[in-house]
Scaffold this motif. Structure first.
Motif, PDB file in Angstrom:
ATOM      1  N   CYS A   1       0.840  -1.197   0.000  1.00  0.00           N
ATOM      2  CA  CYS A   1       0.000   0.000   0.000  1.00  0.00           C
ATOM      3  C   CYS A   1       0.877   1.249   0.000  1.00  0.00           C
ATOM      4  O   CYS A   1       2.075   1.182   0.257  1.00  0.00           O
ATOM      5  N   ARG A   2       0.259   2.380  -0.284  1.00  0.00           N
ATOM      6  CA  ARG A   2       0.902   3.689  -0.198  1.00  0.00           C
ATOM      7  C   ARG A   2      -0.065   4.626   0.525  1.00  0.00           C
ATOM      8  O   ARG A   2      -1.276   4.463   0.447  1.00  0.00           O
ATOM      9  N   PHE A   3       0.511   5.630   1.197  1.00  0.00           N
ATOM     10  CA  PHE A   3      -0.292   6.638   1.872  1.00  0.00           C
ATOM     11  C   PHE A   3      -0.189   7.913   1.035  1.00  0.00           C
ATOM     12  O   PHE A   3       0.841   8.564   0.998  1.00  0.00           O
ATOM     13  N   VAL A   4      -1.265   8.246   0.309  1.00  0.00           N
ATOM     14  CA  VAL A   4      -1.250   9.352  -0.650  1.00  0.00           C
ATOM     15  C   VAL A   4      -2.364  10.341  -0.311  1.00  0.00           C
ATOM     16  O   VAL A   4      -3.528   9.946  -0.185  1.00  0.00           O
ATOM     17  N   ASP A   5      -1.996  11.596  -0.159  1.00  0.00           N
ATOM     18  CA  ASP A   5      -2.970  12.659   0.120  1.00  0.00           C
ATOM     19  C   ASP A   5      -3.890  12.316   1.295  1.00  0.00           C
ATOM     20  O   ASP A   5      -5.106  12.491   1.235  1.00  0.00           O
ATOM     21  N   GLY A   6      -3.288  11.772   2.354  1.00  0.00           N
ATOM     22  CA  GLY A   6      -4.043  11.469   3.552  1.00  0.00           C
ATOM     23  C   GLY A   6      -4.911  10.232   3.487  1.00  0.00           C
ATOM     24  O   GLY A   6      -5.771  10.016   4.342  1.00  0.00           O
ATOM     25  N   GLN A   7      -4.676   9.381   2.472  1.00  0.00           N
ATOM     26  CA  GLN A   7      -5.513   8.199   2.309  1.00  0.00           C
ATOM     27  C   GLN A   7      -4.656   6.985   1.950  1.00  0.00           C
ATOM     28  O   GLN A   7      -3.724   7.080   1.156  1.00  0.00           O
ATOM     29  N   TRP A   8      -4.978   5.840   2.557  1.00  0.00           N
ATOM     30  CA  TRP A   8      -4.286   4.597   2.225  1.00  0.00           C
ATOM     31  C   TRP A   8      -4.826   4.057   0.915  1.00  0.00           C
ATOM     32  O   TRP A   8      -6.034   4.032   0.702  1.00  0.00           O
ATOM     33  N   ARG A   9      -3.889   3.624   0.040  1.00  0.00           N
ATOM     34  CA  ARG A   9      -4.266   3.109  -1.280  1.00  0.00           C
ATOM     35  C   ARG A   9      -3.521   1.822  -1.600  1.00  0.00           C
ATOM     36  O   ARG A   9      -2.387   1.636  -1.188  1.00  0.00           O
ATOM     37  N   ASN A  10      -4.182   0.958  -2.371  1.00  0.00           N
ATOM     38  CA  ASN A  10      -3.557  -0.250  -2.894  1.00  0.00           C
ATOM     39  C   ASN A  10      -2.479   0.197  -3.873  1.00  0.00           C
ATOM     40  O   ASN A  10      -2.753   0.973  -4.792  1.00  0.00           O
ATOM     41  N   ASP A  11      -1.245  -0.278  -3.703  1.00  0.00           N
ATOM     42  CA  ASP A  11      -0.138   0.156  -4.556  1.00  0.00           C
ATOM     43  C   ASP A  11      -0.330  -0.254  -6.011  1.00  0.00           C
ATOM     44  O   ASP A  11       0.060   0.466  -6.922  1.00  0.00           O
ATOM     45  N   THR A  12      -0.945  -1.388  -6.258  1.00  0.00           N
ATOM     46  CA  THR A  12      -1.109  -1.888  -7.621  1.00  0.00           C
ATOM     47  C   THR A  12      -2.277  -1.225  -8.348  1.00  0.00           C
ATOM     48  O   THR A  12      -2.129  -0.757  -9.471  1.00  0.00           O
ATOM     49  N   THR A  13      -3.430  -1.163  -7.693  1.00  0.00           N
ATOM     50  CA  THR A  13      -4.629  -0.648  -8.364  1.00  0.00           C
ATOM     51  C   THR A  13      -4.849   0.847  -8.150  1.00  0.00           C
ATOM     52  O   THR A  13      -5.575   1.477  -8.911  1.00  0.00           O
ATOM     53  N   GLY A  14      -4.267   1.386  -7.089  1.00  0.00           N
ATOM     54  CA  GLY A  14      -4.503   2.789  -6.747  1.00  0.00           C
ATOM     55  C   GLY A  14      -5.805   3.015  -6.011  1.00  0.00           C
ATOM     56  O   GLY A  14      -6.127   4.132  -5.624  1.00  0.00           O
ATOM     57  N   GLY A  15      -6.570   1.946  -5.815  1.00  0.00           N
ATOM     58  CA  GLY A  15      -7.855   2.058  -5.138  1.00  0.00           C
ATOM     59  C   GLY A  15      -7.703   2.362  -3.657  1.00  0.00           C
ATOM     60  O   GLY A  15      -6.758   1.907  -3.006  1.00  0.00           O
ATOM     61  N   ALA A  16      -8.634   3.153  -3.134  1.00  0.00           N
ATOM     62  CA  ALA A  16      -8.625   3.494  -1.710  1.00  0.00           C
ATOM     63  C   ALA A  16      -8.981   2.269  -0.876  1.00  0.00           C
ATOM     64  O   ALA A  16      -9.843   1.475  -1.258  1.00  0.00           O
ATOM     65  N   LEU A  17      -8.310   2.113   0.259  1.00  0.00           N
ATOM     66  CA  LEU A  17      -8.616   0.999   1.157  1.00  0.00           C
ATOM     67  C   LEU A  17      -9.890   1.289   1.927  1.00  0.00           C
ATOM     68  O   LEU A  17     -10.123   2.419   2.347  1.00  0.00           O
ATOM     69  N   GLU A  18     -10.685   0.262   2.116  1.00  0.00           N
ATOM     70  CA  GLU A  18     -11.881   0.366   2.935  1.00  0.00           C
ATOM     71  C   GLU A  18     -11.642  -0.390   4.234  1.00  0.00           C
ATOM     72  O   GLU A  18     -12.522  -1.083   4.724  1.00  0.00           O
ATOM     73  N   ALA A  19     -10.444  -0.245   4.768  1.00  0.00           N
ATOM     74  CA  ALA A  19     -10.048  -0.939   5.984  1.00  0.00           C
ATOM     75  C   ALA A  19      -9.492   0.068   6.969  1.00  0.00           C
ATOM     76  O   ALA A  19      -9.032   1.139   6.576  1.00  0.00           O
TER      77      ALA A  19
END
Length: 74
Positions: free
Chosen positions: A40-58
């Protein structure tokens, strides 16, 4: 089963990782704690899946730099 404290002790990230940094995350829900099976990556205050870029719902409670895989282990 690992306790919450033992799992948290394995995740040593402090503060927020830089957006360029791929990390492993520890999440928590009503059933307990679990590690996501993808970086994952932490981008603009939000956790995201590194591969898809989708926001985590966790609910991310901790992070760490990826651990190196040992030969012969899955």
């Amino acid at each position: 089963m690992a306790t919450r404290e033992k799992r948290l002790a394995q995740f040593d990230g402090n503060g927020e990782p830089s957006p360029e940094q791929r990390v492993e995350v520890l999440c928590e829900d009503h059933s307990g704690t679990y590690q996501l099976p993808f970086a994952c990556r932490f981008v603009d205050g939000q956790w995201r899946n590194d591969t898809t870029g989708g926001a985590l719902e966790a609910n991310v409670i901790a992070w760490r730099k990826p651990r190196e895989k040992q030969p012969g282990l899955a």
